[in-house]
Design a protein around this motif. Structure first.
Motif, PDB file in Angstrom:
ATOM      1  N   ILE A  94     -16.512 -18.239   5.127  1.00 58.54           N
ATOM      2  CA  ILE A  94     -16.968 -18.754   6.424  1.00 58.54           C
ATOM      3  C   ILE A  94     -15.963 -18.430   7.515  1.00 58.54           C
ATOM      4  N   GLU A  95     -14.670 -18.563   7.215  1.00 60.63           N
ATOM      5  CA  GLU A  95     -13.652 -18.271   8.220  1.00 60.63           C
ATOM      6  C   GLU A  95     -13.603 -16.799   8.571  1.00 60.63           C
ATOM      7  N   LYS A  96     -13.997 -15.941   7.653  1.00 60.53           N
ATOM      8  CA  LYS A  96     -13.899 -14.503   7.870  1.00 60.53           C
ATOM      9  C   LYS A  96     -14.978 -13.995   8.811  1.00 60.53           C
ATOM     10  N   HIS A  97     -16.183 -14.528   8.689  1.00 61.01           N
ATOM     11  CA  HIS A  97     -17.321 -14.007   9.454  1.00 61.01           C
ATOM     12  C   HIS A  97     -17.533 -14.823  10.732  1.00 61.01           C
ATOM     13  N   LYS A  98     -17.399 -14.156  11.855  1.00 61.59           N
ATOM     14  CA  LYS A  98     -17.560 -14.818  13.150  1.00 61.59           C
ATOM     15  C   LYS A  98     -18.989 -15.297  13.354  1.00 61.59           C
ATOM     16  N   PHE A  99     -19.927 -14.624  12.747  1.00 60.46           N
ATOM     17  CA  PHE A  99     -21.322 -15.033  12.885  1.00 60.46           C
ATOM     18  C   PHE A  99     -21.528 -16.454  12.365  1.00 60.46           C
ATOM     19  N   CYS A 100     -20.830 -16.795  11.293  1.00 59.25           N
ATOM     20  CA  CYS A 100     -20.948 -18.153  10.742  1.00 59.25           C
ATOM     21  C   CYS A 100     -20.436 -19.189  11.732  1.00 59.25           C
ATOM     22  N   HIS A 101     -19.398 -18.859  12.476  1.00 57.29           N
ATOM     23  CA  HIS A 101     -18.866 -19.789  13.469  1.00 57.29           C
ATOM     24  C   HIS A 101     -19.902 -20.057  14.562  1.00 57.29           C
ATOM     25  N   TYR A 102     -20.526 -18.998  15.057  1.00 61.05           N
ATOM     26  CA  TYR A 102     -21.545 -19.169  16.087  1.00 61.05           C
ATOM     27  C   TYR A 102     -22.751 -19.937  15.547  1.00 61.05           C
ATOM     28  N   LEU A 103     -23.117 -19.667  14.297  1.00 63.22           N
ATOM     29  CA  LEU A 103     -24.264 -20.346  13.701  1.00 63.22           C
ATOM     30  C   LEU A 103     -24.005 -21.842  13.552  1.00 63.22           C
ATOM     31  N   ILE A 104     -22.789 -22.208  13.131  1.00 64.00           N
ATOM     32  CA  ILE A 104     -22.468 -23.627  12.954  1.00 64.00           C
ATOM     33  C   ILE A 104     -22.445 -24.342  14.297  1.00 64.00           C
ATOM     34  N   LEU A 105     -21.873 -23.694  15.319  1.00 63.17           N
ATOM     35  CA  LEU A 105     -21.882 -24.310  16.646  1.00 63.17           C
ATOM     36  C   LEU A 105     -23.306 -24.450  17.175  1.00 63.17           C
TER      37      LEU A 105
END
Length: 753
Positions: A94-105
């Motif tokens: 999760i920390e590696k993929h920026k897409f996951c950060h945007y999805l969680i936000l």
């Protein structure tokens, strides 16, 4: 649901089985037994889950999360280091993929929008439903006194036209007018009403079970679930969209956790709400199964015994307002969290309790909710359409909570990924099924939720986007501390008496607006304090760990940096003694600096020391409040507007030449007996700080105005336009910081993005 949708007893039994197991699985097992354990220091809601993920996995995208490791020397007391496995495969992915950060936000913002939508729709639905019950009762009374069928029809039509909607509007206005009283007072007033209501509907349920169909209790068997699925078609599947309303308060119960204790919520739900709701639904199902030929048989008022209908009218009207209270308070809590994490425009937040920090009231949001609820009530005038939109809001919020909760189980609780996947599948499948049923009602009122979603999501995304861009601009255009120390003497800068507070978002370096200011007006104060507010993804930061103090440059320059850390439920900016607390924290820093590694204080990293406001008086002793002049230190020539050329976008936005009377705390050194070995250099610096404080204070605030470069895409232009609209019409930063206008200097800058 419509009366014509229930065409047989079997359908009633199957839906009752769905209601029972939905209430048990989602409300009882998921929320009460599992989700409530994932509170963020007694705060709930989607943003509380998001803050847990931000602290335990590097998924934060908010501007307040950046550069934290450079200056914030602290340990998260909420999560012991031993509990976090940095080598977790899920965390690394999760920390590696920026897409996951945007999805969680996005999920956190989407869930917040669903809570706001429920706060608009639930009051309208519950109050309008009670008003229609009143209208039916009045129609029955009119039939007793009129013999002509034509007269009866005329009276019924008149009552249906003039009673439900106006009565609902009056109750809605009264409900929102009561909100400034606070959760505690409203709960004290409403608790007896809701207790009487629950006991009343429980008694009606027992009566209907005994009178109509005792065997209804056997219909909770999962066998009826399979019968429903076996004969499934579009019309039967659509019925589930209304069944989810039985769990309507579950998400609000979790989101409003800050207003009540977790223990009280669990005890009340398990011992009172859950059993009485099951009995009530069983009694209503028993009545409907034997009265399919009756008009409007699926309304609760029809199943009430005739001798109790007058009591039902009164209690239902009162309880309809009470039932909406949870969603309104949950909306306040969610927006308060969004405010602290820079995802909502600045609005005034009033803390209504001195002991329970989560109890808040937001006036602007309250009146907007009232307007939207009235618009829904007047515009639709139909419980079925409003119920369809409410169902979609509820199930969408539940699905977001399930998704974030599965991540919390894996990343925060450090459970096996299989357990997290089982939670997501078990509850996700149920909620996706309900979501698909609600989407079938999209054309029957559910579309209004999409309108609310677009409006609220646009506001949140635009504010977040604009805040990020302003922060990035400040970060890119800041100047180093060496510039102020080495280059500024060549400008012929003079020091004037007093303290200058420079409020800035960045936590390292000198803000660009201040460097432009002193370049064109070469003077600043005897003592400079760079003040930055650092929002932390926690509900509260203890007073002893709130202030991080450091020194910029040599001791003789008397330039300090103060980073104020606060949680998303802390109320530090609206306190009148905020300036005094910063002065005391700097005094404590000066008193302990000489016994600390001084080299670490002036290193390029600008490392900080955590300083608490101690009450033992080791540095500065506050005296009693007295009225004194609060003066902007610079004289008339120094604060006059400045003309700039086209290459310099700095504009002095506002200034002051007047004095203002206000209460100010004075300081003195502690008695020699309490601190006998104070170093002379420390004593001298403390006396200079006291003298500067006595001379007065000035406050420098940067105002960055976003401008979109030519050729930018339409989406960026639209987001910036929305951001600028709310920035101009929202709460001003000087008001939020309690800065006196007589001592305020605003410096504007143009930010091209």
């Amino acid at each position: 649901m419509r009366s014509q949708d229930l065409d047989s007893q079997e359908v009633v039994y199957e839906l009752f089985s769905f209601i029972f197991w939905t209430l048990t699985a989602i409300s009882f097992i998921k929320y009460v037994l599992i989700v409530l354990k994932a509170d963020d220091n007694r705060e709930g809601g989607t943003f509380a889950l998001y803050s847990l993920l931000c602290r335990n996995a590097k998924v934060g995208l908010l501007p307040c999360d950046r550069n934290a490791n450079q200056v914030m020397l602290f340990e998260d007391t909420a999560t012991p280091p031993s509990k976090i496995n940095s080598h977790s495969r899920a965390r690394r992915a999760i920390e590696k993929h920026k897409f996951c950060h945007y999805l969680i936000l996005f999920l956190a913002l989407f869930g917040s929008c669903m809570t706001i939508g429920a706060a608009v729709l639930t009051p309208a639905l519950s109050v309008l439903s009670a008003s229609y019950g009143v209208q039916r009762s009045l129609s029955e009374l009119s039939h007793l006194f009129t013999s002509s069928q034509h007269t009866r029809d005329s009276v019924s039509n008149a009552l249906q036209k003039y009673v439900p909607v106006p009565a609902a509007c009056v109750i809605l206005i009264g409900l929102f007018v009561l909100q400034p009283c606070g959760t505690h007072k409203i709960g004290f007033m409403f608790a007896p009403i809701i207790a009487v209501w629950l006991l009343f509907i429980g008694a009606v349920g027992v009566y209907n079970i005994i009178f109509w169909d005792v065997e209804i209790l056997y219909k909770i068997s999962p066998l009826y679930l399979f019968k429903f699925m076996r004969n499934l078609d579009v019309s039967r599947w659509r019925l589930l969209g209304s069944a989810i309303l039985c769990a309507a308060g579950s998400e609000a119960m979790f989101a409003g956790l800050g207003h009540f204790s977790k223990k009280s919520i669990k005890i009340t739900f398990i011992c009172l709400i859950y059993p009485l709701l099951v009995i009530c639904y069983a009694g209503q199902a028993a009545f409907i199964s034997k009265n399919l030929q009756t008009n409007n048989f699926n309304h609760l008022s029809q199943s009430v015994p005739s001798h109790s209908k007058h009591i039902f009218i009164v209690v239902s009207l009162l309880s309809s307002a009470v039932g909406s209270q949870a969603t309104i308070t949950a909306c306040f809590s969610i927006i308060n969290q969004c405010l602290a994490l820079n995802c909502f425009p600045r609005v005034k937040v009033i803390h209504t309790s001195k002991t329970i920090h989560g109890q808040v009231y937001i006036p602007d949001v309250n009146w907007l909710l009232m307007i939207f609820s009235l618009a829904v009530t007047i515009g639709f005038r139909d419980m079925v359409k409003i119920g369809n939109a409410t169902s979609l809001a509820i199930i969408s919020g539940m699905l977001v909570t399930t998704s974030l909760m599965s991540l919390v189980i894996a990343l925060y609780w450090e459970k096996n990924l299989l357990i997290s996947a089982c939670f997501l599948l078990c509850f996700g499948v149920i909620e996706v099924a309900y979501l698909s049923a609600c989407m079938l009602q999209f054309h029957r009122g559910a579309w209004y939720l999409v309108v609310l979603l677009i409006v609220s999501m646009t506001v949140m995304l635009s504010w977040h986007y604009g805040t990020v861009k302003k922060y990035e601009f400040d970060l890119q255009n800041k100047v180093s501390t060496e510039w102020l120390i080495d280059v500024s003497p060549g400008l012929g800068i003079s020091r004037v008496a007093g303290i200058g507070f420079i409020y800035t978002d960045i936590v390292t370096g000198i803000p660009a607006f201040f460097s432009h200011f002193i370049t064109n007006l070469p003077a600043f104060h005897q003592v400079l304090i760079m003040v930055s507010f650092k929002s932390m993804p926690v509900p509260h930061v203890p007073e002893s760990e709130r202030y991080l103090i450091g020194r910029i440059g040599p001791r003789d320059y008397k330039i300090y940096r103060c980073i104020v850390r606060y949680g998303y439920c802390d109320n530090i900016r609206d306190t009148n003694d905020f300036e005094e607390k910063i002065i005391r924290a700097i005094g404590e820093f000066i008193s302990i600096e000489h016994v600390t590694d001084i080299e670490s204080m002036v290193s390029p990293d600008e490392r900080m020391i955590i300083v608490g406001n101690s009450s033992d008086g080791n540095a500065l002793v506050p005296l009693m409040n007295e009225t004194s002049n609060q003066v902007s230190i610079m004289n008339e020539a120094q604060v006059s507007p400045i003309a700039m050329d086209d290459n310099d976008h700095t504009v002095l936005a506002s200034s002051s030449k007047s004095c203002k009377k206000r209460k100010k705390v004075r300081f003195m050194l502690p008695p020699a007996s309490s601190v006998p070995k104070m170093d002379e250099s420390v004593k001298k610096e403390l006396l200079e700080l006291i003298d500067a404080r006595e001379s007065g204070s000035a406050y420098f605030l940067g105002q960055s105005h976003l401008v979109v470069r030519g050729g930018s895409n339409y989406l960026k232009i639209f987001l910036i336009m929305v951001f600028r609209f709310f920035e101009r019409n929202g709460r001003e930063p000087p008001v939020a910081l309690k800065i006196p206008h007589a001592a305020l200097v605003e410096v504007g800058m143009i930010c091209s993005i």
